[in-house]
Write a protein that holds these residues in place. Structure first.
Motif, PDB file in Angstrom:
ATOM      1  N   LEU A 170       9.394   0.589  22.111  1.00  0.00           N
ATOM      2  CA  LEU A 170       8.674  -0.284  22.919  1.00  0.00           C
ATOM      3  C   LEU A 170       8.699  -1.630  22.185  1.00  0.00           C
ATOM      4  O   LEU A 170       7.905  -1.893  21.283  1.00  0.00           O
ATOM      5  N   SER A 171       9.373  -2.488  22.275  1.00  0.00           N
ATOM      6  CA  SER A 171       9.425  -3.803  21.785  1.00  0.00           C
ATOM      7  C   SER A 171       8.280  -4.599  21.837  1.00  0.00           C
ATOM      8  O   SER A 171       7.770  -4.645  22.989  1.00  0.00           O
ATOM      9  N   SER A 172       8.205  -5.473  20.941  1.00  0.00           N
ATOM     10  CA  SER A 172       7.174  -6.324  21.120  1.00  0.00           C
ATOM     11  C   SER A 172       5.650  -5.645  21.197  1.00  0.00           C
ATOM     12  O   SER A 172       4.876  -6.222  21.855  1.00  0.00           O
ATOM     13  N   SER A 173       5.706  -4.386  20.501  1.00  0.00           N
ATOM     14  CA  SER A 173       4.270  -4.022  20.562  1.00  0.00           C
ATOM     15  C   SER A 173       3.078  -4.388  19.504  1.00  0.00           C
ATOM     16  O   SER A 173       3.830  -4.738  18.449  1.00  0.00           O
ATOM     17  N   VAL A 174       1.834  -4.388  19.741  1.00  0.00           N
ATOM     18  CA  VAL A 174       1.073  -4.775  18.892  1.00  0.00           C
ATOM     19  C   VAL A 174      -0.131  -3.590  18.619  1.00  0.00           C
ATOM     20  O   VAL A 174      -0.634  -3.323  19.769  1.00  0.00           O
ATOM     21  N   THR A 175      -0.568  -3.151  17.588  1.00  0.00           N
ATOM     22  CA  THR A 175      -1.498  -2.289  17.305  1.00  0.00           C
ATOM     23  C   THR A 175      -2.663  -3.051  16.391  1.00  0.00           C
ATOM     24  O   THR A 175      -2.358  -4.062  15.642  1.00  0.00           O
ATOM     25  N   GLN A 176      -3.730  -2.563  16.361  1.00  0.00           N
ATOM     26  CA  GLN A 176      -4.860  -3.061  15.567  1.00  0.00           C
ATOM     27  C   GLN A 176      -5.458  -2.242  14.800  1.00  0.00           C
ATOM     28  O   GLN A 176      -5.868  -0.825  15.196  1.00  0.00           O
ATOM     29  N   GLY A 177      -5.896  -2.782  13.544  1.00  0.00           N
ATOM     30  CA  GLY A 177      -6.934  -1.606  12.910  1.00  0.00           C
ATOM     31  C   GLY A 177      -7.561  -2.460  11.560  1.00  0.00           C
ATOM     32  O   GLY A 177      -7.579  -3.894  11.650  1.00  0.00           O
ATOM     33  N   ILE A 178      -7.500  -1.825  10.427  1.00  0.00           N
ATOM     34  CA  ILE A 178      -8.159  -2.760   9.346  1.00  0.00           C
ATOM     35  C   ILE A 178      -7.496  -2.203   8.040  1.00  0.00           C
ATOM     36  O   ILE A 178      -6.614  -1.152   8.003  1.00  0.00           O
ATOM     37  N   VAL A 179      -7.390  -3.018   6.852  1.00  0.00           N
ATOM     38  CA  VAL A 179      -7.175  -2.567   5.660  1.00  0.00           C
ATOM     39  C   VAL A 179      -8.075  -1.353   5.286  1.00  0.00           C
ATOM     40  O   VAL A 179      -9.072  -1.582   5.102  1.00  0.00           O
ATOM     41  N   SER A 180      -7.268  -0.185   5.066  1.00  0.00           N
ATOM     42  CA  SER A 180      -8.121   0.940   4.631  1.00  0.00           C
ATOM     43  C   SER A 180      -8.185   1.236   3.204  1.00  0.00           C
ATOM     44  O   SER A 180      -9.399   1.884   2.473  1.00  0.00           O
ATOM     45  N   ALA A 181      -7.107   0.712   2.521  1.00  0.00           N
ATOM     46  CA  ALA A 181      -7.346   0.933   1.032  1.00  0.00           C
ATOM     47  C   ALA A 181      -5.874   0.051   0.638  1.00  0.00           C
ATOM     48  O   ALA A 181      -5.036  -0.238   1.278  1.00  0.00           O
ATOM     49  N   THR A 182      -6.000  -0.118  -0.843  1.00  0.00           N
ATOM     50  CA  THR A 182      -4.889  -0.841  -1.327  1.00  0.00           C
ATOM     51  C   THR A 182      -4.617  -0.136  -2.705  1.00  0.00           C
ATOM     52  O   THR A 182      -5.299   0.691  -3.265  1.00  0.00           O
ATOM     53  N   GLY A 183      -3.431  -0.508  -3.365  1.00  0.00           N
ATOM     54  CA  GLY A 183      -2.974  -0.067  -4.326  1.00  0.00           C
ATOM     55  C   GLY A 183      -2.582   1.597  -4.398  1.00  0.00           C
ATOM     56  O   GLY A 183      -2.604   2.055  -5.197  1.00  0.00           O
ATOM     57  N   ARG A 184      -2.142   2.050  -3.130  1.00  0.00           N
ATOM     58  CA  ARG A 184      -1.739   3.451  -3.133  1.00  0.00           C
ATOM     59  C   ARG A 184      -0.551   3.672  -3.503  1.00  0.00           C
ATOM     60  O   ARG A 184       0.642   2.517  -3.276  1.00  0.00           O
ATOM     61  N   THR A 185      -0.166   4.590  -4.162  1.00  0.00           N
ATOM     62  CA  THR A 185       1.452   5.017  -4.546  1.00  0.00           C
ATOM     63  C   THR A 185       1.793   5.931  -3.560  1.00  0.00           C
ATOM     64  O   THR A 185       1.079   7.254  -3.449  1.00  0.00           O
ATOM     65  N   ASN A 217       1.345   0.415  -5.197  1.00  0.00           N
ATOM     66  CA  ASN A 217       0.749  -0.865  -4.683  1.00  0.00           C
ATOM     67  C   ASN A 217       0.709  -1.064  -3.067  1.00  0.00           C
ATOM     68  O   ASN A 217       0.829  -2.150  -2.514  1.00  0.00           O
ATOM     69  N   MET A 218       1.034   0.041  -2.310  1.00  0.00           N
ATOM     70  CA  MET A 218       1.220  -0.108  -1.007  1.00  0.00           C
ATOM     71  C   MET A 218      -0.135  -0.509  -0.326  1.00  0.00           C
ATOM     72  O   MET A 218      -1.236   0.149  -0.794  1.00  0.00           O
ATOM     73  N   VAL A 219      -0.148  -1.130   1.137  1.00  0.00           N
ATOM     74  CA  VAL A 219      -1.399  -1.262   1.605  1.00  0.00           C
ATOM     75  C   VAL A 219      -1.454  -0.328   2.737  1.00  0.00           C
ATOM     76  O   VAL A 219      -0.739   0.033   3.449  1.00  0.00           O
ATOM     77  N   GLN A 220      -2.699   0.401   2.605  1.00  0.00           N
ATOM     78  CA  GLN A 220      -3.185   1.636   3.892  1.00  0.00           C
ATOM     79  C   GLN A 220      -3.670   0.909   4.837  1.00  0.00           C
ATOM     80  O   GLN A 220      -4.758  -0.090   4.636  1.00  0.00           O
ATOM     81  N   THR A 221      -3.342   0.944   6.198  1.00  0.00           N
ATOM     82  CA  THR A 221      -3.914   0.815   7.116  1.00  0.00           C
ATOM     83  C   THR A 221      -4.181   1.765   8.261  1.00  0.00           C
ATOM     84  O   THR A 221      -3.560   2.659   8.438  1.00  0.00           O
ATOM     85  N   SER A 222      -5.354   1.427   9.033  1.00  0.00           N
ATOM     86  CA  SER A 222      -5.610   2.312  10.344  1.00  0.00           C
ATOM     87  C   SER A 222      -4.952   1.896  11.419  1.00  0.00           C
ATOM     88  O   SER A 222      -4.910   2.557  12.468  1.00  0.00           O
ATOM     89  N   ILE A 244      -3.631   6.648   9.559  1.00  0.00           N
ATOM     90  CA  ILE A 244      -3.367   6.415   7.930  1.00  0.00           C
ATOM     91  C   ILE A 244      -1.669   6.182   8.075  1.00  0.00           C
ATOM     92  O   ILE A 244      -0.978   7.074   8.029  1.00  0.00           O
ATOM     93  N   GLY A 245      -1.666   4.697   7.941  1.00  0.00           N
ATOM     94  CA  GLY A 245      -0.287   4.297   7.837  1.00  0.00           C
ATOM     95  C   GLY A 245      -0.055   3.427   6.399  1.00  0.00           C
ATOM     96  O   GLY A 245      -1.138   2.996   5.916  1.00  0.00           O
ATOM     97  N   PHE A 246       0.964   3.100   5.914  1.00  0.00           N
ATOM     98  CA  PHE A 246       1.422   2.468   4.731  1.00  0.00           C
ATOM     99  C   PHE A 246       2.378   1.201   4.943  1.00  0.00           C
ATOM    100  O   PHE A 246       3.419   1.372   5.670  1.00  0.00           O
ATOM    101  N   ALA A 247       2.144   0.054   4.323  1.00  0.00           N
ATOM    102  CA  ALA A 247       3.139  -0.874   4.361  1.00  0.00           C
ATOM    103  C   ALA A 247       3.506  -1.302   2.823  1.00  0.00           C
ATOM    104  O   ALA A 247       2.509  -1.450   1.923  1.00  0.00           O
TER     105      ALA A 247
END
Length: 352
Positions: A163-178, A191-196, A236-239
């Motif tokens: 589904l191209s051009s889709s947008v979801t919303q959340g917050i930064v849940s944590a930083t510095g994840r390995t 140092n991955m960024v965890q997001t909801s 629980i996603g990671f970037a």
């Protein structure tokens, strides 16, 4: 966004006090004062919500044109336009073994052709380049990962489930994840960024964006829940952090490869070994890189590594994660067994 909400909360505090004071005072006008204060408070809340909605719409308008869909050998993923020369950054697991790709931009159904510049599976990043750069192609602006804070609002942009051009919303849940990827490139990334914000198949390689319209990470994977058959764990996603993305992409664009990874290495090839109870018990050294960190520390093939610094090592994955938490040039110790005897050696970690 944080500024907007903080401003709203500062306004709401005094208004709430006015309501309470009005309710405690006597006289026939107290009801009118209370109603007036309540209406004022509601107006502030409505304005705050309207401001937030406007922020979302502004960010989407700013960044979405820089997020593309990538078709690679039957697989589908996302990418982010990196510069005005047609370079696009994405995940290594999106491009796979492919050399050529089909790219679709956010505001066009026309298919563009692209080729691989270089893939770096160790960090699960890759750069591809459009064969022809269409007019109006807009490069995204990448932010400073060190300034990312837990609680700030994020938007994930990409092509989940096609589904191209889709947008979801959340917050930064944590930083510095390995995080170690169980599939795809199999990379262990620090140092991955965890997001909801929802991260689904197809979001990989897209953009995780803050309310300043800056890309703060490249969504790469979602956590799975083993208790439910390894299905995705919601929220629980990671970037991959933007600073690492810039470091890798800049090197690839300049040199056609990664010349300075910043990733820590011990300089061995190893495999997980098990004990008599068939439980993981360490990493057997199969080969030692000449001149590498392990070689200089006196580690030899046949040794079984059981510790790095204060961290117990039982598997290749645990060793990789322990190394990911270090930096090249750090001094630490390696605990290992040789001919049944435990030994410890000081080591200066190298670079992968």
């Amino acid at each position: 966004m944080e500024t907007t909400r903080a401003r709203a909360l500062r306004l709401l505090g005094p208004l709430a006090v006015l309501v309470l004071v009005g309710g405690c005072s006597g006289g026939g006008s107290s009801g009118a004062r209370e109603a007036s204060s309540t209406q004022a408070a509601q107006a502030v809340v409505q304005k705050s919500g309207s401001d937030l909605q406007s922020d979302y719409q502004r960010v989407i308008k700013d960044v979405l044109p820089s997020v593309v869909q990538i078709q690679a050998a039957g697989d589908l993923g996302s990418g982010v336009v990196y510069d005005d020369k047609g370079h696009i950054v994405t995940n290594a697991h999106v491009v796979g073994d492919g050399k050529t790709f089909k790219v679709t931009t956010a505001h066009s159904q026309d298919t563009l052709s692209a080729r691989l510049v270089y893939a770096y599976p160790e960090q699960d990043l890759a750069v591809i380049k459009l064969d022809e750069v269409p007019s109006g192609l807009r490069a995204a602006e990448f932010g400073d990962s060190s300034k990312v804070q837990v609680g700030q609002i994020t938007l994930a942009m990409g092509s989940p489930l096609g589904l191209s051009s889709s947008v979801t919303q959340g917050i930064v849940s944590a930083t510095g994840r390995t995080v170690s990827e169980g599939s795809g490139s199999g990379a262990t990334i620090a140092n991955m960024v965890q997001t909801s914000a929802a991260i689904n198949p197809g979001n990989s390689g897209g953009a995780l964006v803050d309310l300043n319209s800056k890309v703060i990470g490249i969504p790469t994977l979602a956590a799975v829940d083993p208790s439910f058959g390894n299905s995705a764990a919601p929220g629980i996603g990671f970037a991959i952090p933007a600073s690492m993305v810039r470091t890798v992409a800049d090197q690839i664009i300049k040199s056609g490869k990664v010349t300075d990874s910043g990733r820590t290495a011990l300089g061995i090839t190893g495999r997980t070994v098990v004990n008599d109870s068939l439980q993981p018990a360490g990493v057997a050294v199969v080969d030692v890189k000449s001149g590498g960190a392990a070689d200089k520390a006196g580690i030899e093939p046949g040794d079984v590594i059981t510790g790095l610094g204060d961290t117990d090592i039982t598997t290749i994955a645990s060793l990789t994660e322990a190394l990911a938490a270090q930096n090249p040039g750090d001094r630490t110790s390696v605990t290992f067994t040789r001919n049944g005897s435990a030994t410890k050696a000081d080591v200066t970690l190298g670079e992968q």
